[in-house]
Design an enzyme around this catalytic site. Structure first.
Site, PDB file in Angstrom:
ATOM      1  N   LYS A  13       0.834  -1.209   0.000  1.00  0.00           N
ATOM      2  CA  LYS A  13       0.000   0.000   0.000  1.00  0.00           C
ATOM      3  C   LYS A  13       0.873   1.266   0.000  1.00  0.00           C
ATOM      4  CE  LYS A  13      -2.143  -1.173   3.830  1.00  0.00           C
ATOM      5  NZ  LYS A  13      -1.408  -2.437   4.091  1.00  0.00           N
ATOM      6  N   ARG A  88      -9.992  -0.075   8.624  1.00  0.00           N
ATOM      7  CA  ARG A  88      -9.489  -1.424   8.837  1.00  0.00           C
ATOM      8  C   ARG A  88     -10.561  -2.322   9.436  1.00  0.00           C
ATOM      9  NH1 ARG A  88      -3.680  -0.138   8.950  1.00  0.00           N
ATOM     10  NH2 ARG A  88      -2.424  -2.002   9.212  1.00  0.00           N
ATOM     11  N   ARG A 127      11.625  -5.598   5.211  1.00  0.00           N
ATOM     12  CA  ARG A 127      11.290  -4.188   4.945  1.00  0.00           C
ATOM     13  C   ARG A 127      12.151  -3.217   5.761  1.00  0.00           C
ATOM     14  NH1 ARG A 127       5.184  -2.049   5.408  1.00  0.00           N
ATOM     15  NH2 ARG A 127       5.318  -2.778   7.559  1.00  0.00           N
ATOM     16  N   ARG A 160      10.861  -1.597  11.369  1.00  0.00           N
ATOM     17  CA  ARG A 160       9.801  -1.331  12.341  1.00  0.00           C
ATOM     18  C   ARG A 160       9.781  -2.381  13.444  1.00  0.00           C
ATOM     19  NH1 ARG A 160       4.450  -0.140   8.819  1.00  0.00           N
ATOM     20  NH2 ARG A 160       3.558  -1.360  10.523  1.00  0.00           N
ATOM     21  N   ARG A 171      -0.681  -9.440  13.289  1.00  0.00           N
ATOM     22  CA  ARG A 171      -1.232  -8.436  12.370  1.00  0.00           C
ATOM     23  C   ARG A 171      -1.977  -9.106  11.224  1.00  0.00           C
ATOM     24  NH1 ARG A 171       4.043  -5.689  10.894  1.00  0.00           N
ATOM     25  NH2 ARG A 171       2.815  -4.259   9.622  1.00  0.00           N
TER      26      ARG A 171
END
Ligand code: ADP
Ligand code: AMP
Length: 213
Positions: A13, A88, A127, A160, A171
């Site tokens: 996203k 969400r 990431r 992160r 998640r």
């Protein structure tokens, strides 16, 4: 143009939001980025949000909805906005609909980026994100030109706290339980388009561009 980017954590996203906001000149509003900004500033909202984010849980609706509806009312959103990570769950979607109705605005398209769970795990664990401009990189798929440094603004790259295997699992469970029902919600409204997110970022962008133009 007002858009929503829907997809599991790691679906791409943020990566696609950069193309979209550059192409259409619309404000990019990423709920996760806002929470991380407030947490880094040590505000009450930020610290409360962090306690949920660290566990891979959703931040409670009242906090999240207020934060986003205030942001959407900002001047720079008048010409259009792109929501990334919000809504969400159904309650958030309904609150957004009600707020937009009052101002006569609509969501033009909801772009659902579909990616398998195995691929999401690989993406999130590799990431790296720019601390200053939030551009996402990947150590294998999309490495920066200089290790640890953002190509766009030379900011420092970091991983992160919630991109750790145990938190990633939570998640993904939250996504399946709370967020996936939005696919049906927006399909019924008739504005959902689905894109295959398991292609190169450039190809995903070309597909999205064709669907929203
Ligand atoms: P999200 O905002 O949905 O959580 P990101 O845009 O941050 O996802 O992307 C997650 C990770 O996957 C990042 O490391 C990014 O560089 C990488 N990535 C994004 N899109 C693709 C793609 N199409 N193919 C491979 N890797 C991708
Ligand atoms: P993201 O950067 O989109 O991956 O979001 C990181 C974390 O921020 C999530 O795991 C949640 O804890 C929180 N968060 C972001 N957006 C929302 C939202 N719309 N509702 C509730 N929590 C959110």
């Amino acid at each position: 143009m007002n858009l929503i980017l829907l997809g599991a954590p790691g679906a791409g996203k943020g990566t696609q939001a950069a193309y979209l906001s550059a192409e259409f000149g619309i404000a990019h509003i990423a709920s996760g980025d806002l929470f991380r900004k407030y947490a880094a500033q040590g505000t009450k909202l930020g610290l409360e949000a962090k306690s949920y984010m660290d566990k891979g849980q959703l931040v409670p609706n009242p906090i999240t909805i207020n934060m986003i509806l205030e942001r959407v009312a900002d001047k720079d959103c008048a010409a259009g906005f792109l929501l990334d990570g919000f809504p969400r769950n159904i309650e958030q979607a309904e609150a957004l609909d009600a707020a937009l109705k009052k101002t006569g605005k609509i969501i033009d398209r909801v772009v659902y980026i579909k990616v398998s769970n195995d691929e999401l795990l690989k993406r999130l664990s590799g990431r790296w994100i720019c601390r200053d401009c939030q551009t996402p990189y990947h150590e294998v798929n999309n490495p920066p030109k200089t290790k640890g440094k953002c190509d766009k603004c030379s900011g420092e790259l970091y991983q992160r706290d919630d991109d750790k295997p145990a938190t990633i699992q939570n998640r993904l469970v939250e996504f399946n339980k709370q967020t996936e029902p939005l696919i049906e919600y927006y399909t019924k409204k008739g504005n959902l388009v689905e894109v295959n997110g398991t292609q190169t970022p450039e190809k995903v962008w070309l597909d999205i561009k064709a669907m929203v133009s």
